[in-house]
Scaffold this motif. Structure first.
Motif, mmCIF file in Angstrom:
data_model
loop_
_atom_site.group_PDB
_atom_site.id
_atom_site.type_symbol
_atom_site.label_atom_id
_atom_site.label_comp_id
_atom_site.label_asym_id
_atom_site.label_seq_id
_atom_site.Cartn_x
_atom_site.Cartn_y
_atom_site.Cartn_z
ATOM 1 N N VAL A 5 8.435 -12.137 18.249
ATOM 2 C CA VAL A 5 9.760 -11.710 17.796
ATOM 3 C C VAL A 5 9.657 -10.904 16.504
ATOM 4 N N LEU A 6 8.885 -11.421 15.545
ATOM 5 C CA LEU A 6 8.790 -10.780 14.237
ATOM 6 C C LEU A 6 8.076 -9.429 14.299
ATOM 7 N N GLY A 7 7.144 -9.310 15.246
ATOM 8 C CA GLY A 7 6.390 -8.065 15.365
ATOM 9 C C GLY A 7 6.894 -7.154 16.458
ATOM 10 N N ASN A 8 8.081 -7.412 16.985
ATOM 11 C CA ASN A 8 8.627 -6.585 18.060
ATOM 12 C C ASN A 8 8.656 -5.116 17.639
ATOM 13 N N PRO A 9 7.960 -4.248 18.369
ATOM 14 C CA PRO A 9 7.863 -2.841 17.950
ATOM 15 C C PRO A 9 9.202 -2.141 17.825
ATOM 16 N N LEU A 10 10.157 -2.476 18.684
ATOM 17 C CA LEU A 10 11.468 -1.824 18.622
ATOM 18 C C LEU A 10 12.198 -2.197 17.339
ATOM 19 N N ILE A 11 12.147 -3.476 16.966
ATOM 20 C CA ILE A 11 12.812 -3.918 15.737
ATOM 21 C C ILE A 11 12.157 -3.291 14.517
ATOM 22 N N VAL A 12 10.828 -3.252 14.522
ATOM 23 C CA VAL A 12 10.113 -2.625 13.406
ATOM 24 C C VAL A 12 10.482 -1.157 13.289
ATOM 25 N N ARG A 13 10.587 -0.466 14.422
ATOM 26 C CA ARG A 13 10.935 0.953 14.371
ATOM 27 C C ARG A 13 12.373 1.173 13.881
ATOM 28 N N VAL A 14 13.303 0.335 14.305
ATOM 29 C CA VAL A 14 14.687 0.460 13.825
ATOM 30 C C VAL A 14 14.732 0.297 12.310
ATOM 31 N N MET A 15 14.012 -0.716 11.799
ATOM 32 C CA MET A 15 13.953 -0.919 10.356
ATOM 33 C C MET A 15 13.392 0.321 9.658
ATOM 34 N N SER A 16 12.344 0.868 10.223
ATOM 35 C CA SER A 16 11.708 2.036 9.626
ATOM 36 C C SER A 16 12.634 3.248 9.644
ATOM 37 N N GLU A 17 13.336 3.433 10.741
ATOM 38 C CA GLU A 17 14.273 4.557 10.862
ATOM 39 C C GLU A 17 15.398 4.442 9.838
ATOM 40 N N VAL A 18 15.882 3.226 9.617
ATOM 41 C CA VAL A 18 16.981 3.022 8.670
ATOM 42 C C VAL A 18 16.537 3.327 7.248
ATOM 43 N N MET A 19 15.341 2.905 6.879
ATOM 44 C CA MET A 19 14.912 3.056 5.489
ATOM 45 C C MET A 19 14.385 4.441 5.159
ATOM 46 N N ALA A 20 13.785 5.123 6.117
ATOM 47 C CA ALA A 20 13.234 6.453 5.846
ATOM 48 C C ALA A 20 14.363 7.464 5.677
ATOM 49 N N LYS A 21 14.316 8.249 4.613
ATOM 50 C CA LYS A 21 15.354 9.236 4.331
ATOM 51 C C LYS A 21 14.841 10.675 4.434
ATOM 52 N N THR A 22 13.529 10.838 4.442
ATOM 53 C CA THR A 22 12.984 12.186 4.484
ATOM 54 C C THR A 22 13.348 12.897 5.785
ATOM 55 N N ARG A 23 13.528 14.223 5.687
ATOM 56 C CA ARG A 23 13.766 15.037 6.872
ATOM 57 C C ARG A 23 12.492 15.717 7.349
ATOM 58 N N ARG A 78 9.507 15.877 9.385
ATOM 59 C CA ARG A 78 9.156 15.155 10.610
ATOM 60 C C ARG A 78 7.752 14.565 10.532
ATOM 61 N N GLU A 79 6.819 15.295 9.929
ATOM 62 C CA GLU A 79 5.451 14.791 9.825
ATOM 63 C C GLU A 79 5.379 13.569 8.920
ATOM 64 N N LEU A 80 6.053 13.639 7.761
ATOM 65 C CA LEU A 80 6.063 12.504 6.836
ATOM 66 C C LEU A 80 6.782 11.317 7.469
ATOM 67 N N ARG A 81 7.885 11.591 8.137
ATOM 68 C CA ARG A 81 8.639 10.506 8.773
ATOM 69 C C ARG A 81 7.787 9.801 9.831
ATOM 70 N N GLY A 82 7.059 10.595 10.620
ATOM 71 C CA GLY A 82 6.186 10.012 11.631
ATOM 72 C C GLY A 82 5.086 9.167 11.012
ATOM 73 N N TRP A 83 4.555 9.634 9.875
ATOM 74 C CA TRP A 83 3.511 8.872 9.189
ATOM 75 C C TRP A 83 4.063 7.550 8.649
ATOM 76 N N ILE A 84 5.272 7.581 8.110
ATOM 77 C CA ILE A 84 5.907 6.345 7.622
ATOM 78 C C ILE A 84 6.064 5.344 8.757
#
Length: 309
Positions: free
Chosen positions: A163-181, A183-189
């Motif tokens: 549950v804690l390592g669910n890739p979809l949940i981790v990605r949603v968290m990452s998408e919410v916190m990342a603010k850069t536009r 694309r390469e940096l965002r993908g790396w984050i």
């Protein structure tokens, strides 16, 4: 670059994994990462700071229960425990004192450590937790996160990790916190979060650390900040509103605030250059100015978006 091998630092009955950048015999600086991170999160800042000020010994440990550092045996991983750990760790790697930096949850660990006697000549807090988590702009998300961790803690360890390592949940968290536009940096984050966000000792110590992260603020420990302090905040941080960072700056006796436009809670990923330039001038203005002049002539980048209160 390939990950270097850590040194083992005895702390509270276990060995803290500690990565050192710069000159191992130099002036010590300790970087404390945030919740569910590990040393990789602050590695970019450590490498850039070592380049700007090569006489520093920059220690980037994995917190107890995160990354490769085991949980502290027989202890609840509350904020008091993390502060006690920081005291023990800094006594080992910086017995004469040094600079301490904390990012996000790391700002609470630093605050608790200072209140318990950790010695810091200068302190840097990046995206400090300056407002109660249940009162900020993401209060609803905090409530959902509390429910998420409680559900995980009620499961057997294997199920909890799923549950804690669910890739979809981790990605949603990452998408919410990342603010850069970018694309390469965002993908790396996102890749960094995919790789390292779910490396923890066990779900029990993780839940305790989460509770600590949403139950305290740096302001509770204001009396411990009797040294020059630099606060660095992202203008678009969803976790702590900018107004609260200004309030914290006014509360601390010798503090200044750098506001980074366009960034959020991931300053350590999205604004490494400006962050390190300001930290370097905070630590050693003359050396930092010489490095900046040699590397890129022109106005110093840390002046952009800076506000002092």
């Amino acid at each position: 670059m390939p990950d270097q091998l850590p040194q083992l630092v005895p702390t509270l009955g276990t060995d803290t994994r500690d990565w050192v950048f710069g000159d191992p015999a130099g002036q010590p600086v300790v970087l404390v990462h945030g919740f569910r991170g590990d040393h990789h999160g602050l590695q970019g800042i450590a490498e850039a700071l070592a380049e700007a000020l090569p006489t520093l010994a920059i220690h980037v440990p994995d917190l107890p229960g995160f990354g490769l550092t085991p949980a502290i045996p027989g202890r609840e991983h509350d904020l008091d425990l993390f502060g006690e750990w920081l005291v023990a760790f800094t006594e080992q790697v910086a017995p004469g004192g040094g600079m301490i930096l904390g990012h996000s949850f790391g700002s609470l660990v630093v605050s608790s450590g200072l209140a318990q006697g950790a010695r810091s000549t200068r302190t840097v807090l990046i995206n400090p937790i300056s407002a109660p988590a249940l009162e900020g702009p993401q209060a609803l998300l905090t409530q959902l996160a509390i429910a998420y961790y409680r559900v995980a803690a009620a499961l057997p360890e294997r199920g909890a990790r799923a549950v804690l390592g669910n890739p979809l949940i981790v990605r949603v968290m990452s998408e919410v916190m990342a603010k850069t536009r970018d694309r390469e940096l965002r993908g790396w984050i996102h890749d960094q979060h995919d790789r390292y966000f779910s490396v923890f000792a066990d779900s029990v110590s993780l839940l305790a650390a989460f509770r600590a992260s949403v139950s305290h603020t740096v302001a509770e420990f204001a009396a411990a900040y009797d040294m020059p302090t630099l606060l660095i905040a992202g203008e678009r941080d969803d976790i702590t509103p900018l107004a609260k960072q200004l309030d914290l700056t006014r509360l601390l006796p010798d503090a200044e605030l750098l506001i980074l436009p366009g960034t959020g809670h991931l300053v350590h990923y999205e604004a490494v250059g400006d962050t390190v330039a300001r930290i370097a001038s905070f630590v050693d203005p003359l050396r930092a100015a010489a490095f900046a002049s040699a590397a890129q002539p022109g106005p110093a980048p840390e002046t952009a978006g800076e506000s002092q209160a």
